[in-house]
Design a protein around this motif. Structure first.
Motif, short mmCIF file in Angstrom:
data_model
loop_
_atom_site.label_atom_id
_atom_site.label_comp_id
_atom_site.label_asym_id
_atom_site.label_seq_id
_atom_site.Cartn_x
_atom_site.Cartn_y
_atom_site.Cartn_z
N ASP A 153 41.30 38.94 40.97
CA ASP A 153 40.91 38.48 39.63
C ASP A 153 42.12 38.01 38.83
O ASP A 153 42.06 37.03 38.09
CB ASP A 153 40.19 39.61 38.86
CG ASP A 153 38.77 39.80 39.37
OD1 ASP A 153 38.33 38.95 40.19
OD2 ASP A 153 38.11 40.77 38.98
N ARG A 154 43.21 38.77 39.00
CA ARG A 154 44.43 38.42 38.26
C ARG A 154 44.94 37.04 38.69
O ARG A 154 45.42 36.25 37.87
CB ARG A 154 45.50 39.48 38.54
CG ARG A 154 46.72 39.39 37.61
CD ARG A 154 47.40 40.74 37.48
NE ARG A 154 47.79 41.29 38.77
CZ ARG A 154 48.97 41.09 39.34
NH1 ARG A 154 49.87 40.36 38.75
NH2 ARG A 154 49.26 41.63 40.51
N PHE A 155 44.77 36.72 39.98
CA PHE A 155 45.20 35.42 40.48
C PHE A 155 44.39 34.29 39.84
O PHE A 155 44.92 33.24 39.47
CB PHE A 155 45.07 35.39 42.00
CG PHE A 155 45.50 34.07 42.60
CD1 PHE A 155 46.78 33.58 42.39
CD2 PHE A 155 44.64 33.31 43.37
CE1 PHE A 155 47.18 32.37 42.93
CE2 PHE A 155 45.03 32.10 43.90
CZ PHE A 155 46.31 31.63 43.68
N SER A 205 53.79 29.00 45.19
CA SER A 205 54.79 29.15 44.14
C SER A 205 54.30 30.11 43.06
O SER A 205 55.05 30.96 42.57
CB SER A 205 55.08 27.76 43.57
OG SER A 205 55.59 27.86 42.30
N LEU A 206 53.01 30.00 42.68
CA LEU A 206 52.45 30.88 41.64
C LEU A 206 52.44 32.33 42.10
O LEU A 206 52.76 33.24 41.33
CB LEU A 206 51.02 30.43 41.29
CG LEU A 206 50.90 29.19 40.41
CD1 LEU A 206 49.43 28.79 40.27
CD2 LEU A 206 51.50 29.45 39.04
N ILE A 207 52.05 32.51 43.36
CA ILE A 207 51.98 33.89 43.87
C ILE A 207 53.37 34.51 43.91
O ILE A 207 53.59 35.65 43.49
CB ILE A 207 51.30 33.91 45.25
CG1 ILE A 207 49.81 33.62 45.08
CG2 ILE A 207 51.52 35.25 45.95
CD1 ILE A 207 49.04 33.52 46.36
N THR A 208 54.32 33.73 44.37
CA THR A 208 55.69 34.25 44.46
C THR A 208 56.23 34.59 43.08
O THR A 208 56.87 35.63 42.86
CB THR A 208 56.60 33.21 45.13
OG1 THR A 208 56.02 32.85 46.37
CG2 THR A 208 58.00 33.76 45.37
N MET A 227 52.80 36.83 41.11
CA MET A 227 52.12 37.97 41.77
C MET A 227 52.84 38.34 43.07
O MET A 227 52.24 38.33 44.15
CB MET A 227 50.67 37.58 42.08
CG MET A 227 49.89 37.13 40.86
SD MET A 227 48.26 36.52 41.30
CE MET A 227 47.53 37.96 42.01
N PRO A 228 54.11 38.70 43.00
CA PRO A 228 54.84 39.01 44.22
C PRO A 228 54.26 40.23 44.95
O PRO A 228 54.33 40.31 46.18
CB PRO A 228 56.26 39.29 43.73
CG PRO A 228 56.13 39.60 42.28
CD PRO A 228 54.95 38.86 41.80
N ASP A 229 53.66 41.17 44.21
CA ASP A 229 53.04 42.34 44.84
C ASP A 229 51.93 41.93 45.79
O ASP A 229 51.79 42.43 46.89
CB ASP A 229 52.50 43.28 43.76
CG ASP A 229 51.61 42.54 42.77
OD1 ASP A 229 51.89 41.36 42.48
OD2 ASP A 229 50.62 43.14 42.31
N MET A 230 51.14 40.97 45.34
CA MET A 230 50.03 40.49 46.16
C MET A 230 50.55 39.85 47.44
O MET A 230 50.02 40.06 48.53
CB MET A 230 49.23 39.46 45.35
CG MET A 230 47.98 38.97 46.00
SD MET A 230 46.72 40.25 46.09
CE MET A 230 46.16 40.26 44.39
N ALA A 258 46.94 15.82 47.95
CA ALA A 258 46.42 16.74 46.94
C ALA A 258 46.33 18.15 47.51
O ALA A 258 46.66 19.14 46.83
CB ALA A 258 45.04 16.26 46.48
N GLY A 259 45.88 18.26 48.77
CA GLY A 259 45.81 19.58 49.41
C GLY A 259 47.18 20.21 49.56
O GLY A 259 47.38 21.40 49.29
N GLY A 260 48.15 19.39 49.97
CA GLY A 260 49.52 19.89 50.15
C GLY A 260 50.10 20.36 48.83
O GLY A 260 50.75 21.42 48.76
N ILE A 261 49.85 19.57 47.79
CA ILE A 261 50.40 19.94 46.48
C ILE A 261 49.78 21.25 45.99
O ILE A 261 50.47 22.15 45.49
CB ILE A 261 50.15 18.80 45.46
CG1 ILE A 261 50.99 17.58 45.84
CG2 ILE A 261 50.48 19.25 44.05
CD1 ILE A 261 50.60 16.31 45.11
N LEU A 262 48.45 21.37 46.17
CA LEU A 262 47.78 22.59 45.70
C LEU A 262 48.28 23.81 46.48
O LEU A 262 48.55 24.87 45.88
CB LEU A 262 46.26 22.43 45.85
CG LEU A 262 45.43 23.62 45.37
CD1 LEU A 262 45.70 23.93 43.89
CD2 LEU A 262 43.93 23.36 45.55
N SER A 263 48.43 23.67 47.81
CA SER A 263 48.93 24.80 48.62
C SER A 263 50.31 25.24 48.13
O SER A 263 50.59 26.43 47.96
CB SER A 263 49.02 24.40 50.09
OG SER A 263 47.77 24.03 50.56
N GLY A 264 51.15 24.27 47.93
CA GLY A 264 52.51 24.57 47.46
C GLY A 264 52.48 25.24 46.10
O GLY A 264 53.20 26.21 45.85
#
Lengths: 400, 314
Positions: free
Chosen positions: A62-64, A135-138, A141-144, A125-131
């Motif tokens: 949910d936090r993500f 980046s957002l998770i790192t 949300m590094p714990d995740m 677009a897929g590549g950009i979203l994956s990246g």
């Protein structure tokens, strides 16, 4: 003598105010548009429109979702879907640039928790979203990221000792509170293409549509400029004494430009079919309808521009402006998802965007006529309005 | 005059460009099979009158009737317009151009073909029918320019400077063509600066001055009325005269032509003028005597107008 000729050219331009304004306004205007497009791509500011979905029992993510919705470079469109098919459908229909479905933790079956869905015509677009997700998770949300990585490693090493587990939990807690950070989050994202699996066809179809409408506009504008020659040579004076003369002239030219456009588009798509396997024959009826509508829109727009301009210099500047702006903003030169959002919104009102979407709908998404009505309506509406305008201006020009 | 045989009837026509009045109560009638020459200096109102007749300039007063129909675009085209420029498609052949303009005039495919066959005879176009217009000489282009406007056999054919820029042979061929059209019953409005051409071709002429049709009638009648059989003495100079010399000639009753190199005197005692000019110390390049023509009339009218205007100012 050379200076005299320079003076002639300069005075002619200065005294043709329309051409003067366009000659010196057009370059900066075009620059502003291209700068807006390319600065967005260079500064990692591509504002993707994303459809979001989330499976059951993924409360941990949910936090993500909150992080995603707060991210300024992403525009999450609509509510969160519960079924990946709903996300896939939005991507296929072209209402979003890419989709993201959160599967959540999947245990040891090695399936990444995040599924990025992209159209084959927009692999970038897929590549950009994956990246962006990584980046957002790192960053946020590094714990995740760490938990997910451990889940993937644990089965390989035969489980963790209680002490290791304790240290891991401490580290995860520290990452969650921001006391530590993680450089990479791996195996989080899987990318899949939506729609028919002939991936290259989507890209080729996009390209064929984009080039077709670009050339329809260019050649129509060139041919319609004959109106100015006819006005200057007295042919329109001669025709003015004929009942409905201006209508006959404009409508006759409209028919020619449409026929010319259909032939041009046919050649482009015949090449796409012959060399890249784009299925034009299987969708011939709808393809012809889209081609007719696109040719009519280009013809109408060209005649309106030619009727408005009083000199060929003006016409040259005006038509270059129209073709360049419509093609740049409408996606004929750069895919629209790579532009700033305000330009993407502006691009929705160009014949280029309508034609490209209609061709994609017909030849790649396999849409029915009813699904393409907005684009076809736009093209036909533009054709009707601009042709009526051209007739009206031509009539007015013959009245003193 | 506006009977059933009128190709054009203009009654009390006035027209404005914005607040500027360009036509002042013009009355004009052209009969079927008549050539009417419309003469006037640049800015006199000739183009405005033609535009009004073609329905391009809305009259502020008066009426226009062409072959019985108003030229407001609602009727069958009763007018054929031959613009001063070569209004043809240069990349098309003569035949193709004629087909285009025949069809644009509202003729059926078959009627167009027949009209072209007739036109070929009238204008002797046969030998070059399949040549592109941009490969033709000026005279040939002018010929096709006229033919393209007459295929639908209009009641009124308007010719705007139809022979400008062509050589003598081509000019004579065009004159023969215009006369043939008259014989076929077409009413022709010939707008021209070429006064000799007007005198040669026109049954009647009208002279426009500042938007007013100040004179109209048969050239001979107009000349007779204006000059009563008097002769005209013309002296030509190689250079423009000094002010004092010009004043001397004006005092003798001479009028200067537009180019100010040619001086005209209409009168009974013209033969004495040879001696008078010599006595005044002037050295003309050429002196001759002739019967006054339309150019003399035109000059005389312009002079009258100048005197009238200067009296008005005074």
């Amino acid at each position: 003598m050379i200076i005299s000729m320079l003076r002639v050219m300069a005075l002619s331009l200065v005294r043709d105010r329309g051409a003067l304004v366009l000659s010196f306004l057009l370059p900066p205007a075009i620059f502003v548009i291209f700068a807006a497009i390319f600065s967005a791509t260079a500064n990692d500011e591509l504002p993707l429109k994303v459809a979001l979905g989330k499976g059951n029992n993924v409360e941990a993510w949910d936090r993500f979702e909150e992080v995603l919705r707060a991210e300024p470079s992403l525009r999450i469109v609509g509510a969160t879907a519960l079924d990946p098919k709903d996300v896939s459908r939005q991507v296929e229909q072209g209402t979003v640039d890419a989709g993201l479905f959160i599967r959540g933790e999947t245990g040891g079956d090695k399936v990444p928790p995040l599924l990025v869905l992209t159209e084959p015509g927009k692999p970038l677009a897929g590549g950009i979203l994956s990246g962006k997700i990584r980046s957002l998770i790192t960053a946020e949300m590094p714990d995740m990221a760490l938990s997910t990585t451990v889940l993937a490693i644990e089965p390989l090493i035969g489980g963790l000792t209680p002490a290791q587990t304790e240290r891991l939990e401490t580290a995860t807690a520290a990452l969650a509170t921001g006391d530590r950070n993680l450089d990479e989050a791996q195996d989080l994202v899987e990318t899949a293409f939506v729609g028919p699996q002939k991936r290259h066809n989507a890209a080729v179809t996009y390209c064929a549509g984009a080039v077709a409408i670009l050339f329809l506009l260019f050649s129509s504008m060139q041919s319609a400029a004959v109106l100015i020659d006819e006005r200057n040579s007295g042919i329109l004076d001669r025709i003015a004494v004929v009942p409905r003369g201006p209508e006959i002239v404009v409508h006759g030219k409209f028919l020619f430009l449409v026929a010319q456009g259909v032939i041009q588009a046919s050649l482009i798509f015949a090449t796409a079919a012959g060399f890249y396997g784009v299925d034009v024959i299987g969708n011939l009826g709808l393809w012809l309808l889209v081609t007719l509508a696109a040719s009519m829109a280009a013809a109408g727009l060209a005649l309106a521009a030619a009727a408005t301009c009083t000199t060929k210099q003006q016409a040259q500047a005006v038509t270059t402006f129209i073709v360049l702006v419509c093609s740049a903003v409408g996606g004929s030169m750069v895919p629209r998802f790579m532009m700033p959002l305000w330009l993407q919104d502006l691009g929705r009102f160009t014949p280029n965007a309508w034609a490209i979407e209609a061709y994609q709908g017909t030849l790649w998404r396999g849409e029915a006529l009813t699904e393409m009505l907005p684009e076809l309506g736009g093209l036909l509406g533009l054709a009707a309005l601009s042709t009526m305008y051209a007739v009206s201006v031509s009539k007015r020009r013959l009245r003193v | 005059m506006a009977g059933g045989d009128a190709a054009l009837t203009v009654r009390n026509l006035s027209a404005h460009y914005g607040s500027r009045q360009v036509l002042h109560g013009v009355d004009l009638c052209i009969q079927v099979g008549e050539i009417f020459g419309l003469l006037g200096r640049n800015g006199a109102g000739k183009t405005s009158l033609v535009r009004a007749i073609c329905g391009r300039l809305a009259p502020s007063a008066g009426s226009i009737s062409v072959g019985g129909n108003r030229p407001d675009g609602a009727s069958v085209p009763s007018i054929g317009l031959v613009p001063q420029d070569i209004a043809l498609y240069p990349a098309l052949t003569i035949q193709e151009n004629l087909e285009v303009f025949g069809r644009l005039s509202g003729l059926s495919r078959k009627a167009t073909r027949l009209a072209i066959e007739e036109a070929i005879d009238v204008a002797h176009l046969g030998e070059r029918l399949n040549d592109r217009v941009d490969h033709l000489s000026g005279g040939w282009k002018r010929r096709v320019n006229i033919v393209a406007a007459m295929l639908h056999k209009p009641a009124l054919l308007i010719l705007d400077e139809p022979t400008v820029g062509v050589d003598v042979d081509a000019r004579n061929a065009l004159h023969r063509m215009i006369q043939m059209l008259r014989r076929d019953g077409t009413g022709i409005l010939l707008v021209t600066h070429d006064l000799q051409q007007a005198e040669l071709l026109c049954d009647r002429v009208g002279i426009l001055l500042n938007g007013r049709l100040v004179l109209q009638g048969a050239p001979k009648m107009l000349l007779e009325t204006a000059f009563s059989g008097r002769g005209e003495f013309i002296i030509e100079f190689a250079e423009i005269l000094l002010d004092g010399q010009a004043r001397t000639l004006r005092d003798m009753g001479f009028m200067a032509n537009e180019n100010r190199l040619s001086w005209h005197l209409v009168g009974d005692r013209t033969l004495d003028c040879f001696a008078d000019v010599k006595r005044a110390g002037l050295d003309p390049r050429e002196m001759h005597f002739r019967q006054p023509g339309l150019d003399s009339l035109f000059l005389w009218l312009s002079q009258q107008q100048c005197e009238y205007a200067s009296e008005g100012v005074a």
